[in-house]
Design a protein around this motif. Structure first.
Motif, PDB file in Angstrom:
ATOM      1  N   LEU A 149       0.850  -1.184   0.000  1.00  0.00           N
ATOM      2  CA  LEU A 149       0.000   0.000   0.000  1.00  0.00           C
ATOM      3  C   LEU A 149       0.884   1.232   0.000  1.00  0.00           C
ATOM      4  O   LEU A 149       2.084   1.154   0.253  1.00  0.00           O
ATOM      5  CB  LEU A 149      -0.903   0.019   1.252  1.00  0.00           C
ATOM      6  CG  LEU A 149      -1.872  -1.139   1.449  1.00  0.00           C
ATOM      7  CD1 LEU A 149      -2.501  -1.052   2.827  1.00  0.00           C
ATOM      8  CD2 LEU A 149      -2.943  -1.139   0.374  1.00  0.00           C
ATOM      9  N   SER A 150       0.294   2.392  -0.261  1.00  0.00           N
ATOM     10  CA  SER A 150       1.037   3.633  -0.116  1.00  0.00           C
ATOM     11  C   SER A 150       1.013   4.048   1.349  1.00  0.00           C
ATOM     12  O   SER A 150       0.116   3.657   2.116  1.00  0.00           O
ATOM     13  CB  SER A 150       0.420   4.738  -0.977  1.00  0.00           C
ATOM     14  OG  SER A 150      -0.852   5.114  -0.452  1.00  0.00           O
ATOM     15  N   ALA A 151       1.993   4.856   1.748  1.00  0.00           N
ATOM     16  CA  ALA A 151       2.042   5.327   3.136  1.00  0.00           C
ATOM     17  C   ALA A 151       0.801   6.156   3.466  1.00  0.00           C
ATOM     18  O   ALA A 151       0.264   6.085   4.583  1.00  0.00           O
ATOM     19  CB  ALA A 151       3.313   6.145   3.365  1.00  0.00           C
ATOM     20  N   GLY A 152       0.322   6.920   2.495  1.00  0.00           N
ATOM     21  CA  GLY A 152      -0.869   7.730   2.716  1.00  0.00           C
ATOM     22  C   GLY A 152      -2.101   6.871   2.977  1.00  0.00           C
ATOM     23  O   GLY A 152      -2.930   7.193   3.842  1.00  0.00           O
ATOM     24  N   THR A 153      -2.210   5.760   2.237  1.00  0.00           N
ATOM     25  CA  THR A 153      -3.346   4.856   2.444  1.00  0.00           C
ATOM     26  C   THR A 153      -3.281   4.227   3.828  1.00  0.00           C
ATOM     27  O   THR A 153      -4.308   4.094   4.509  1.00  0.00           O
ATOM     28  CB  THR A 153      -3.346   3.752   1.370  1.00  0.00           C
ATOM     29  OG1 THR A 153      -3.478   4.349   0.086  1.00  0.00           O
ATOM     30  CG2 THR A 153      -4.484   2.768   1.597  1.00  0.00           C
ATOM     31  N   VAL A 154      -2.078   3.863   4.274  1.00  0.00           N
ATOM     32  CA  VAL A 154      -1.925   3.294   5.617  1.00  0.00           C
ATOM     33  C   VAL A 154      -2.351   4.311   6.671  1.00  0.00           C
ATOM     34  O   VAL A 154      -3.064   3.979   7.625  1.00  0.00           O
ATOM     35  CB  VAL A 154      -0.470   2.839   5.855  1.00  0.00           C
ATOM     36  CG1 VAL A 154      -0.257   2.470   7.333  1.00  0.00           C
ATOM     37  CG2 VAL A 154      -0.121   1.665   4.960  1.00  0.00           C
ATOM     38  N   ARG A 155      -1.943   5.578   6.496  1.00  0.00           N
ATOM     39  CA  ARG A 155      -2.328   6.610   7.470  1.00  0.00           C
ATOM     40  C   ARG A 155      -3.850   6.789   7.491  1.00  0.00           C
ATOM     41  O   ARG A 155      -4.438   7.006   8.558  1.00  0.00           O
ATOM     42  CB  ARG A 155      -1.634   7.930   7.133  1.00  0.00           C
ATOM     43  CG  ARG A 155      -0.117   7.900   7.351  1.00  0.00           C
ATOM     44  CD  ARG A 155       0.489   9.290   7.236  1.00  0.00           C
ATOM     45  NE  ARG A 155       1.926   9.236   7.383  1.00  0.00           N
ATOM     46  CZ  ARG A 155       2.778   9.133   6.372  1.00  0.00           C
ATOM     47  NH1 ARG A 155       2.329   9.082   5.117  1.00  0.00           N
ATOM     48  NH2 ARG A 155       4.086   9.091   6.594  1.00  0.00           N
ATOM     49  N   ASN A 156      -4.471   6.727   6.325  1.00  0.00           N
ATOM     50  CA  ASN A 156      -5.936   6.832   6.280  1.00  0.00           C
ATOM     51  C   ASN A 156      -6.591   5.672   7.027  1.00  0.00           C
ATOM     52  O   ASN A 156      -7.557   5.868   7.776  1.00  0.00           O
ATOM     53  CB  ASN A 156      -6.418   6.854   4.826  1.00  0.00           C
ATOM     54  CG  ASN A 156      -6.072   8.146   4.121  1.00  0.00           C
ATOM     55  OD1 ASN A 156      -5.849   9.172   4.771  1.00  0.00           O
ATOM     56  ND2 ASN A 156      -6.014   8.110   2.805  1.00  0.00           N
ATOM     57  N   HIS A 157      -6.066   4.472   6.829  1.00  0.00           N
ATOM     58  CA  HIS A 157      -6.590   3.316   7.552  1.00  0.00           C
ATOM     59  C   HIS A 157      -6.426   3.502   9.059  1.00  0.00           C
ATOM     60  O   HIS A 157      -7.334   3.202   9.843  1.00  0.00           O
ATOM     61  CB  HIS A 157      -5.879   2.036   7.114  1.00  0.00           C
ATOM     62  CG  HIS A 157      -6.352   1.493   5.798  1.00  0.00           C
ATOM     63  ND1 HIS A 157      -7.687   1.249   5.532  1.00  0.00           N
ATOM     64  CD2 HIS A 157      -5.666   1.114   4.685  1.00  0.00           C
ATOM     65  CE1 HIS A 157      -7.804   0.751   4.311  1.00  0.00           C
ATOM     66  NE2 HIS A 157      -6.591   0.661   3.773  1.00  0.00           N
ATOM     67  N   LEU A 158      -5.258   3.989   9.469  1.00  0.00           N
ATOM     68  CA  LEU A 158      -5.001   4.182  10.898  1.00  0.00           C
ATOM     69  C   LEU A 158      -5.948   5.224  11.493  1.00  0.00           C
ATOM     70  O   LEU A 158      -6.425   5.066  12.632  1.00  0.00           O
ATOM     71  CB  LEU A 158      -3.544   4.589  11.125  1.00  0.00           C
ATOM     72  CG  LEU A 158      -2.503   3.488  10.887  1.00  0.00           C
ATOM     73  CD1 LEU A 158      -1.090   4.056  10.952  1.00  0.00           C
ATOM     74  CD2 LEU A 158      -2.669   2.370  11.921  1.00  0.00           C
ATOM     75  N   SER A 159      -6.224   6.270  10.741  1.00  0.00           N
ATOM     76  CA  SER A 159      -7.165   7.293  11.224  1.00  0.00           C
ATOM     77  C   SER A 159      -8.553   6.702  11.431  1.00  0.00           C
ATOM     78  O   SER A 159      -9.215   6.962  12.449  1.00  0.00           O
ATOM     79  CB  SER A 159      -7.231   8.461  10.233  1.00  0.00           C
ATOM     80  OG  SER A 159      -5.996   9.119  10.140  1.00  0.00           O
ATOM     81  N   ARG A 160      -9.005   5.882  10.473  1.00  0.00           N
ATOM     82  CA  ARG A 160     -10.321   5.259  10.607  1.00  0.00           C
ATOM     83  C   ARG A 160     -10.349   4.242  11.750  1.00  0.00           C
ATOM     84  O   ARG A 160     -11.343   4.127  12.474  1.00  0.00           O
ATOM     85  CB  ARG A 160     -10.728   4.596   9.290  1.00  0.00           C
ATOM     86  CG  ARG A 160     -11.120   5.586   8.192  1.00  0.00           C
ATOM     87  CD  ARG A 160     -11.805   4.892   7.035  1.00  0.00           C
ATOM     88  NE  ARG A 160     -10.886   4.061   6.272  1.00  0.00           N
ATOM     89  CZ  ARG A 160     -10.160   4.497   5.239  1.00  0.00           C
ATOM     90  NH1 ARG A 160     -10.267   5.762   4.851  1.00  0.00           N
ATOM     91  NH2 ARG A 160      -9.359   3.693   4.592  1.00  0.00           N
ATOM     92  N   ILE A 161      -9.247   3.518  11.914  1.00  0.00           N
ATOM     93  CA  ILE A 161      -9.161   2.542  13.004  1.00  0.00           C
ATOM     94  C   ILE A 161      -9.286   3.232  14.359  1.00  0.00           C
ATOM     95  O   ILE A 161     -10.040   2.782  15.238  1.00  0.00           O
ATOM     96  CB  ILE A 161      -7.826   1.768  12.928  1.00  0.00           C
ATOM     97  CG1 ILE A 161      -7.845   0.805  11.739  1.00  0.00           C
ATOM     98  CG2 ILE A 161      -7.554   1.006  14.223  1.00  0.00           C
ATOM     99  CD1 ILE A 161      -6.492   0.204  11.413  1.00  0.00           C
ATOM    100  N   MET A 162      -8.562   4.331  14.526  1.00  0.00           N
ATOM    101  CA  MET A 162      -8.604   5.027  15.816  1.00  0.00           C
ATOM    102  C   MET A 162      -9.972   5.651  16.063  1.00  0.00           C
ATOM    103  O   MET A 162     -10.460   5.693  17.196  1.00  0.00           O
ATOM    104  CB  MET A 162      -7.484   6.068  15.881  1.00  0.00           C
ATOM    105  CG  MET A 162      -6.106   5.428  16.050  1.00  0.00           C
ATOM    106  SD  MET A 162      -4.768   6.605  16.335  1.00  0.00           S
ATOM    107  CE  MET A 162      -4.526   7.214  14.674  1.00  0.00           C
ATOM    108  N   ALA A 163     -10.635   6.101  14.994  1.00  0.00           N
ATOM    109  CA  ALA A 163     -11.983   6.658  15.158  1.00  0.00           C
ATOM    110  C   ALA A 163     -12.966   5.557  15.555  1.00  0.00           C
ATOM    111  O   ALA A 163     -13.824   5.763  16.437  1.00  0.00           O
ATOM    112  CB  ALA A 163     -12.432   7.318  13.859  1.00  0.00           C
TER     113      ALA A 163
END
Length: 273
Positions: free
Chosen positions: A239-253
């Motif tokens: 994945l791209s680093a940006g996609t991983v960060r988006n996933h992490l943001s949704r996970i924490m929410a």
């Protein structure tokens, strides 16, 4: 004979289970590995009937890919003999030294973006423990693994839902706490095409509240739990680093966590990992 590969991280458990299975007249241990990369090499070289795999060794997606992958090219007989796995190597078990890495490197890390069933030249991975004389150059075409017997901790049962529904005939599940004799039976049953499910795991899976996380989000969180930074998570999951960060943001929410580590803790306590 049921040609069986063991993929377990704990050397003590792996060795004990190898002895138990080897004592059976109809089961042959063709290899013992302790990491995803070594599992990939052993699968390519041996194409076992059944692989006994620790659940934490692979992501859910990797388990599915391994059980449903297209056939890989069969190594030539000459190559198998040269690497110590062909018939001419004799019956003595060959243990090959672990490969050397740079200081500080993770010896169990898998190369970024690689697939468990990717084709490589036979004999290139020196970090596989194999039983010499187990190669079979005339094995029929088919997936690289006949079936997977996955050993799962009870607390991880909540992750099994999609696999139980879609892959019951190719992937069996037993609790890590079952007696060795149950694993022996499971290997035989899978080799015969029968369903292998631990009822305690099924009950535990049903008792876990529905996870708010998608399969991809759980994969991301699995790799986070291993302590990898964003870039390494991206490389491992392609994945791209940006996609991983988006996933992490949704996970924490979804988990209500303030940090990714807290998200891991909450997900584990809830049975989502």
């Amino acid at each position: 004979m049921v040609r069986t590969l063991l993929a377990l991280q704990g050397g003590l458990l792996r060795g004990a289970l190898a002895q138990v299975l080897s004592a059976e007249h109809d089961i042959e241990i063709v290899g013992e590995v302790d990491s995803p990369r070594r599992l990939r090499a052993a699968v390519r070289a041996e194409r076992p009937d059944v692989a006994v795999v620790e659940f934490d060794m692979l992501t859910v997606a990797e388990l599915v890919r391994l059980a449903t992958a297209e056939p890989t090219a069969e190594p030539s007989l000459d190559a198998r003999v040269e690497s110590g796995t062909g018939p001419a190597a004799g019956k003595r078990r060959a243990i090959v030294p672990i490969d050397r890495k740079e200081p500080g490197a993770d010896p169990t890390a898998r190369e970024p973006g690689t697939d468990l069933t990717a084709r490589e030249e036979p004999g290139t991975d020196p970090a596989v423990t194999v039983r010499a004389g187990t190669g079979s150059p005339s094995r029929p075409a088919g997936p690289p693994v006949g079936a997977l017997l996955v050993l799962v901790e009870q607390r991880r049962a909540g992750r099994l839902g999609p696999l139980l529904a879609e892959h019951g005939h190719r992937i069996g599940f037993l609790s890590r706490e079952v007696p060795p004799g149950r694993i022996v039976d499971g290997v035989r049953q899978l080799a015969e095409g029968r369903v292998v499910l631990d009822p305690d795991l099924v009950v535990a899976a049903l008792e876990v509240a529905d996870s708010p996380l998608t399969n991809r989000e759980r994969e991301v969180l699995d790799v986070v739990a291993e302590g990898h930074p964003v870039q390494e998570i991206a490389e491992r999951l392609v994945l791209s680093a940006g996609t991983v960060r988006n996933h992490l943001s949704r996970i924490m929410a979804k988990t209500g966590a303030r940090t990714r580590w807290e998200a891991v803790r909450i997900a584990r306590e809830s049975g989502w990992l």
